[in-house]
Design a protein around this motif. Sequence first.
Motif, PDB file in Angstrom:
ATOM      1  N   UNK A 111       0.833  -1.200   0.000  1.00  0.00           N
ATOM      2  CA  UNK A 111       0.000   0.000   0.000  1.00  0.00           C
ATOM      3  C   UNK A 111       0.871   1.254   0.000  1.00  0.00           C
ATOM      4  N   UNK A 112       2.030   1.196   0.636  1.00  0.00           N
ATOM      5  CA  UNK A 112       2.964   2.321   0.595  1.00  0.00           C
ATOM      6  C   UNK A 112       3.470   2.518  -0.829  1.00  0.00           C
ATOM      7  N   UNK A 113       3.826   1.410  -1.492  1.00  0.00           N
ATOM      8  CA  UNK A 113       4.303   1.491  -2.869  1.00  0.00           C
ATOM      9  C   UNK A 113       3.245   2.037  -3.808  1.00  0.00           C
ATOM     10  N   UNK A 114       1.986   1.625  -3.616  1.00  0.00           N
ATOM     11  CA  UNK A 114       0.903   2.117  -4.462  1.00  0.00           C
ATOM     12  C   UNK A 114       0.697   3.611  -4.265  1.00  0.00           C
ATOM     13  N   UNK A 115       0.820   4.076  -3.031  1.00  0.00           N
ATOM     14  CA  UNK A 115       0.662   5.501  -2.737  1.00  0.00           C
ATOM     15  C   UNK A 115       1.763   6.310  -3.405  1.00  0.00           C
ATOM     16  N   UNK A 116       2.983   5.818  -3.331  1.00  0.00           N
ATOM     17  CA  UNK A 116       4.100   6.521  -3.943  1.00  0.00           C
ATOM     18  C   UNK A 116       3.962   6.566  -5.464  1.00  0.00           C
ATOM     19  N   UNK A 117       3.435   5.499  -6.044  1.00  0.00           N
ATOM     20  CA  UNK A 117       3.238   5.486  -7.486  1.00  0.00           C
ATOM     21  C   UNK A 117       2.163   6.495  -7.884  1.00  0.00           C
ATOM     22  N   UNK A 118       1.101   6.592  -7.096  1.00  0.00           N
ATOM     23  CA  UNK A 118       0.035   7.550  -7.377  1.00  0.00           C
ATOM     24  C   UNK A 118       0.563   8.981  -7.347  1.00  0.00           C
ATOM     25  N   UNK A 119       1.495   9.245  -6.427  1.00  0.00           N
ATOM     26  CA  UNK A 119       2.029  10.594  -6.243  1.00  0.00           C
ATOM     27  C   UNK A 119       3.416  10.751  -6.853  1.00  0.00           C
ATOM     28  N   UNK A 120       3.704   9.973  -7.881  1.00  0.00           N
ATOM     29  CA  UNK A 120       5.045   9.987  -8.478  1.00  0.00           C
ATOM     30  C   UNK A 120       5.456  11.378  -8.932  1.00  0.00           C
ATOM     31  N   UNK A 121       4.533  12.152  -9.492  1.00  0.00           N
ATOM     32  CA  UNK A 121       4.883  13.470 -10.022  1.00  0.00           C
ATOM     33  C   UNK A 121       5.253  14.447  -8.910  1.00  0.00           C
ATOM     34  N   UNK A 128      -1.925   7.234   3.213  1.00  0.00           N
ATOM     35  CA  UNK A 128      -0.540   7.537   2.824  1.00  0.00           C
ATOM     36  C   UNK A 128      -0.488   8.573   1.708  1.00  0.00           C
ATOM     37  N   UNK A 129      -1.451   8.535   0.797  1.00  0.00           N
ATOM     38  CA  UNK A 129      -1.484   9.560  -0.251  1.00  0.00           C
ATOM     39  C   UNK A 129      -1.658  10.942   0.365  1.00  0.00           C
ATOM     40  N   UNK A 130      -2.567  11.061   1.323  1.00  0.00           N
ATOM     41  CA  UNK A 130      -2.798  12.369   1.945  1.00  0.00           C
ATOM     42  C   UNK A 130      -1.567  12.851   2.710  1.00  0.00           C
ATOM     43  N   UNK A 131      -0.922  11.962   3.448  1.00  0.00           N
ATOM     44  CA  UNK A 131       0.261  12.358   4.215  1.00  0.00           C
ATOM     45  C   UNK A 131       1.428  12.704   3.294  1.00  0.00           C
ATOM     46  N   UNK A 132       1.639  11.902   2.270  1.00  0.00           N
ATOM     47  CA  UNK A 132       2.737  12.173   1.339  1.00  0.00           C
ATOM     48  C   UNK A 132       2.470  13.432   0.523  1.00  0.00           C
ATOM     49  N   UNK A 133       1.211  13.627   0.140  1.00  0.00           N
ATOM     50  CA  UNK A 133       0.875  14.824  -0.620  1.00  0.00           C
ATOM     51  C   UNK A 133       1.108  16.076   0.223  1.00  0.00           C
ATOM     52  N   UNK A 134       0.733  16.026   1.511  1.00  0.00           N
ATOM     53  CA  UNK A 134       0.991  17.162   2.401  1.00  0.00           C
ATOM     54  C   UNK A 134       2.487  17.436   2.508  1.00  0.00           C
ATOM     55  N   UNK A 135       3.270  16.367   2.660  1.00  0.00           N
ATOM     56  CA  UNK A 135       4.716  16.533   2.781  1.00  0.00           C
ATOM     57  C   UNK A 135       5.288  17.177   1.521  1.00  0.00           C
ATOM     58  N   UNK A 136       4.775  16.750   0.356  1.00  0.00           N
ATOM     59  CA  UNK A 136       5.267  17.316  -0.903  1.00  0.00           C
ATOM     60  C   UNK A 136       4.826  18.765  -1.069  1.00  0.00           C
ATOM     61  N   UNK A 137       3.604  19.088  -0.615  1.00  0.00           N
ATOM     62  CA  UNK A 137       3.068  20.441  -0.767  1.00  0.00           C
ATOM     63  C   UNK A 137       3.782  21.450   0.119  1.00  0.00           C
ATOM     64  N   UNK A 155      13.568  18.531  -0.420  1.00  0.00           N
ATOM     65  CA  UNK A 155      13.400  18.064   0.962  1.00  0.00           C
ATOM     66  C   UNK A 155      13.330  16.540   1.001  1.00  0.00           C
ATOM     67  N   UNK A 156      13.644  16.013   2.163  1.00  0.00           N
ATOM     68  CA  UNK A 156      13.664  14.562   2.361  1.00  0.00           C
ATOM     69  C   UNK A 156      12.365  14.123   3.024  1.00  0.00           C
ATOM     70  N   UNK A 157      11.719  13.114   2.469  1.00  0.00           N
ATOM     71  CA  UNK A 157      10.515  12.522   3.036  1.00  0.00           C
ATOM     72  C   UNK A 157      10.831  11.070   3.392  1.00  0.00           C
ATOM     73  N   UNK A 158      10.540  10.697   4.622  1.00  0.00           N
ATOM     74  CA  UNK A 158      10.870   9.351   5.095  1.00  0.00           C
ATOM     75  C   UNK A 158       9.612   8.607   5.528  1.00  0.00           C
ATOM     76  N   UNK A 159       9.520   7.353   5.119  1.00  0.00           N
ATOM     77  CA  UNK A 159       8.448   6.459   5.555  1.00  0.00           C
ATOM     78  C   UNK A 159       9.108   5.289   6.262  1.00  0.00           C
TER      79      UNK A 159
END
Length: 200
Positions: free
Chosen positions: A52-62, A91-100, A106-110
């Motif tokens: 599920x982490x991998x799927x989230x990262x793929x969704x937010x690849x850009x 995970x999409x919401x958390x990763x998207x917030x980190x990217x925004x 910047x470094x994002x760690x899971x």
Amino acid sequence: MADTVTRPDPDALLARIEADTEREQRGNLLDMARLQEGHVQLRREWQPLEEVVGASMQTLAVPLARHEVVVNLPADLPLLEFDSVLMERVFCNLLENAAKYTPAGSRIEIAARNEGDRITITVADNGPGLPPGREESLFEKFTRGQDESSVAGVGLGLAIVRAIVQAHKGTVRGENRPEGGARFIITLPAGEPPVVVPEI
């Protein structure tokens, strides 16, 4: 004969971004309403967290392409029982917030660790961090973080994260890291994964 490079129309690109943002906001509002009314039926299955982490990262690849993303999931992490569609949204919401809310580069760690009766998962960054004193209120509906005027959204991302995690009998909180940046910590019950008997 030289190839002709077609440059994207800035107006068309902006319109597409606005349409995507509006669609995301409508989806967040609908999801939040369903979660609050208890109309979401969890489809829980035992599965590896890494999928599920991998799927989230793929969704937010850009959006994640502008950042350094590090994943540290132990090889012996047990299977977890969760709804993969909803947890991917977490995970999409958390990763998207980190990217925004963090600058490019910047470094994002899971990361995750097994604590016996529970699994702790962290999504952290080394950006500007959370507004001091508002770490808990950020999970309320229609609440947003830093640089609100320059970042699109209606402030439902973290509210949905908490609602989904709580539906899985877990907890989530946000905090500022001592070394700088923000960190969101999710705990989920470990449960008792089924024993897989290898085929002979």
